[in-house]
Design a protein around this motif. Structure first.
Motif, PDB file in Angstrom:
ATOM      1  N   MET A   1     -10.989 -23.600 -25.428  1.00 42.41           N
ATOM      2  CA  MET A   1     -10.037 -23.222 -24.380  1.00 42.41           C
ATOM      3  C   MET A   1      -9.760 -24.429 -23.489  1.00 42.41           C
ATOM      4  O   MET A   1     -10.695 -25.102 -23.046  1.00 42.41           O
ATOM      5  N   SER A   2      -8.484 -24.719 -23.225  1.00 47.61           N
ATOM      6  CA  SER A   2      -8.117 -25.863 -22.402  1.00 47.61           C
ATOM      7  C   SER A   2      -8.416 -25.599 -20.934  1.00 47.61           C
ATOM      8  O   SER A   2      -8.641 -24.461 -20.517  1.00 47.61           O
ATOM      9  N   ASN A   3      -8.399 -26.674 -20.122  1.00 49.15           N
ATOM     10  CA  ASN A   3      -8.624 -26.517 -18.689  1.00 49.15           C
ATOM     11  C   ASN A   3      -7.556 -25.628 -18.061  1.00 49.15           C
ATOM     12  O   ASN A   3      -7.842 -24.841 -17.159  1.00 49.15           O
ATOM     13  N   LEU A   4      -6.309 -25.755 -18.538  1.00 49.25           N
ATOM     14  CA  LEU A   4      -5.222 -24.915 -18.027  1.00 49.25           C
ATOM     15  C   LEU A   4      -5.502 -23.454 -18.311  1.00 49.25           C
ATOM     16  O   LEU A   4      -5.375 -22.597 -17.427  1.00 49.25           O
ATOM     17  N   GLU A   5      -5.913 -23.147 -19.551  1.00 54.13           N
ATOM     18  CA  GLU A   5      -6.192 -21.755 -19.910  1.00 54.13           C
ATOM     19  C   GLU A   5      -7.389 -21.217 -19.132  1.00 54.13           C
ATOM     20  O   GLU A   5      -7.393 -20.056 -18.707  1.00 54.13           O
ATOM     21  N   MET A   6      -8.412 -22.048 -18.938  1.00 52.79           N
ATOM     22  CA  MET A   6      -9.574 -21.616 -18.151  1.00 52.79           C
ATOM     23  C   MET A   6      -9.159 -21.291 -16.718  1.00 52.79           C
ATOM     24  O   MET A   6      -9.593 -20.287 -16.142  1.00 52.79           O
ATOM     25  N   GLY A   7      -8.301 -22.135 -16.150  1.00 54.69           N
ATOM     26  CA  GLY A   7      -7.836 -21.893 -14.792  1.00 54.69           C
ATOM     27  C   GLY A   7      -7.021 -20.620 -14.689  1.00 54.69           C
ATOM     28  O   GLY A   7      -7.195 -19.829 -13.751  1.00 54.69           O
ATOM     29  N   LEU A   8      -6.135 -20.388 -15.662  1.00 52.93           N
ATOM     30  CA  LEU A   8      -5.325 -19.169 -15.661  1.00 52.93           C
ATOM     31  C   LEU A   8      -6.190 -17.935 -15.859  1.00 52.93           C
ATOM     32  O   LEU A   8      -5.940 -16.877 -15.262  1.00 52.93           O
ATOM     33  N   ASN A   9      -7.227 -18.047 -16.711  1.00 56.17           N
ATOM     34  CA  ASN A   9      -8.142 -16.919 -16.904  1.00 56.17           C
ATOM     35  C   ASN A   9      -8.868 -16.557 -15.616  1.00 56.17           C
ATOM     36  O   ASN A   9      -9.083 -15.388 -15.311  1.00 56.17           O
ATOM     37  N   GLU A  10      -9.276 -17.570 -14.858  1.00 60.42           N
ATOM     38  CA  GLU A  10      -9.947 -17.310 -13.589  1.00 60.42           C
ATOM     39  C   GLU A  10      -9.010 -16.598 -12.615  1.00 60.42           C
ATOM     40  O   GLU A  10      -9.412 -15.673 -11.901  1.00 60.42           O
ATOM     41  N   ILE A  11      -7.748 -17.029 -12.590  1.00 59.58           N
ATOM     42  CA  ILE A  11      -6.767 -16.381 -11.711  1.00 59.58           C
ATOM     43  C   ILE A  11      -6.540 -14.940 -12.146  1.00 59.58           C
ATOM     44  O   ILE A  11      -6.500 -14.022 -11.322  1.00 59.58           O
ATOM     45  N   LEU A  12      -6.407 -14.734 -13.471  1.00 54.88           N
ATOM     46  CA  LEU A  12      -6.221 -13.375 -13.985  1.00 54.88           C
ATOM     47  C   LEU A  12      -7.422 -12.503 -13.631  1.00 54.88           C
ATOM     48  O   LEU A  12      -7.262 -11.352 -13.207  1.00 54.88           O
ATOM     49  N   GLY A  13      -8.640 -13.057 -13.783  1.00 55.80           N
ATOM     50  CA  GLY A  13      -9.845 -12.306 -13.457  1.00 55.80           C
ATOM     51  C   GLY A  13      -9.886 -11.905 -11.996  1.00 55.80           C
ATOM     52  O   GLY A  13     -10.242 -10.769 -11.661  1.00 55.80           O
ATOM     53  N   ARG A  14      -9.533 -12.819 -11.104  1.00 53.85           N
ATOM     54  CA  ARG A  14      -9.531 -12.490  -9.666  1.00 53.85           C
ATOM     55  C   ARG A  14      -8.508 -11.405  -9.360  1.00 53.85           C
ATOM     56  O   ARG A  14      -8.757 -10.515  -8.536  1.00 53.85           O
ATOM     57  N   SER A  15      -7.364 -11.459 -10.043  1.00 49.84           N
ATOM     58  CA  SER A  15      -6.330 -10.448  -9.813  1.00 49.84           C
ATOM     59  C   SER A  15      -6.804  -9.070 -10.249  1.00 49.84           C
ATOM     60  O   SER A  15      -6.606  -8.076  -9.543  1.00 49.84           O
ATOM     61  N   ILE A  16      -7.448  -9.007 -11.428  1.00 53.80           N
ATOM     62  CA  ILE A  16      -7.962  -7.717 -11.911  1.00 53.80           C
ATOM     63  C   ILE A  16      -9.070  -7.217 -11.001  1.00 53.80           C
ATOM     64  O   ILE A  16      -9.120  -6.036 -10.628  1.00 53.80           O
ATOM     65  N   ALA A  17      -9.996  -8.117 -10.618  1.00 53.27           N
ATOM     66  CA  ALA A  17     -11.123  -7.731  -9.761  1.00 53.27           C
ATOM     67  C   ALA A  17     -10.641  -7.170  -8.434  1.00 53.27           C
ATOM     68  O   ALA A  17     -11.232  -6.233  -7.887  1.00 53.27           O
TER      69      ALA A  17
END
Length: 304
Positions: A1-17
């Motif tokens: 997973m690229s740094n961009l994808e990791m960053g987007l995943n973290e943002i998505l996770g915070r939104s769901i949480a």
């Protein structure tokens, strides 16, 4: 997973949480969009999974369809092109790093419309017929889901902007490497589309006796072709699919509506209680009374 994808995943996770605090499942005001959160792995659970696109921001999940197991995580999405009776299990979750996921139901009519508008080519193929697949997530798809969930903070924008973002998500799914499977199923006139119609018929008539010959004729197919294509897409025969629907609904009636075993078996179409008990045990691994007791204890323990 690229740094961009990791960053987007973290943002998505915070939104769901943000929208799932203290809840396992949230049905959002955006049509077809739901969010999930679990802070511990789950036992295998049976249910009918809608035709949908599922993303995980954190954690891991397994979905069993027939004898096949599909595993996906924060790097992959899972899509089901038809409604499937599945057995699913969250395998990676903890209070520190809860399982966080988002599900968007698929709209076959909108998918077909997008194919026409975007002039997405389609060539019928004998390959990739299965109606479920795991694909690799892209930054574009992650970004679209983040923007869709962010609309929950501005509900006045949902009516106008949500349909546009959903359309973008469906478009990106169609042009993904897994899109060929979807095209074969949603395109009018294809064998896959006829199998979808047959599945829809079984879903609404699952408690009634099923005559495969009559259903094949209704779909304009020979019995042998109908059987083969049905199994190609669902990994089950029509009768196995019906049985899975019956037993999954019976389990729901026993667990959530406190029905007795006899009335639940009758409601889903079984005339013989002994046959129901045998098939229930074969499908879920325990007789109805023992299974419901175990499920109740598991639910009670998870709430402690």
């Amino acid at each position: 997973m690229s740094n961009l994808e990791m960053g987007l995943n973290e943002i998505l996770g915070r939104s769901i949480a943000q929208w799932t605090q203290g809840q396992h499942h949230v049905q959002t005001p955006i049509t077809g969009l739901s969010l999930s959160r679990w802070e511990q792995p789950t036992e295998p659970t049976s249910y009918v999974m809608d035709a949908s696109l599922c993303l995980i921001a954190q954690g891991q999940k397994q979905v069993m369809l027939g004898q096949e197991i599909y595993t996906y995580d924060a790097s992959h999405f899972l899509f089901t092109a038809v409604d499937f009776p599945v057995i699913a299990q969250i395998t990676d979750a903890s209070p520190e790093r809860p399982y966080l996921s988002v599900l968007l139901k698929l709209d076959p009519h909108l998918l077909a419309q997008i194919m026409l508008e975007a002039q997405i080519s389609f060539q019928p193929s004998t390959r990739e017929r299965k109606g479920v697949a795991v694909g690799t997530l892209t930054p574009d798809m992650l970004s679209a889901f983040i923007r869709l969930i962010n609309l929950l903070s501005t509900p006045q924008d949902i009516a106008v902007l949500a349909p546009l973002i959903i359309k973008e998500i469906f478009y990106r799914l169609l042009i993904s490497p897994q899109g060929e499977r979807l095209k074969q199923i949603v395109t009018m006139g294809t064998t896959g589309h006829r199998i979808i119609r047959a599945i829809d018929w079984i879903k609404h008539q699952f408690s009634q006796p099923l005559c495969v010959e009559e259903l094949a004729k209704r779909m304009g197919m020979s019995v042998s072709s109908f059987h083969q294509h049905f199994r190609d897409i669902t990994s089950m025969s029509p009768l196995q699919y019906q049985k899975s629907l019956r037993l999954t609904e019976a389990r729901r009636l026993l667990m959530t509506e406190n029905r007795d075993i006899s009335s639940a078996s009758l409601q889903v179409g079984y005339e013989s209680l002994s046959q129901f008990s045998r098939e229930y045990k074969r499908f879920f691994g325990a007789p109805p009374s023992e299974d419901i007791k175990n499920l109740s204890l598991s639910t009670f323990s998870s709430q402690q």
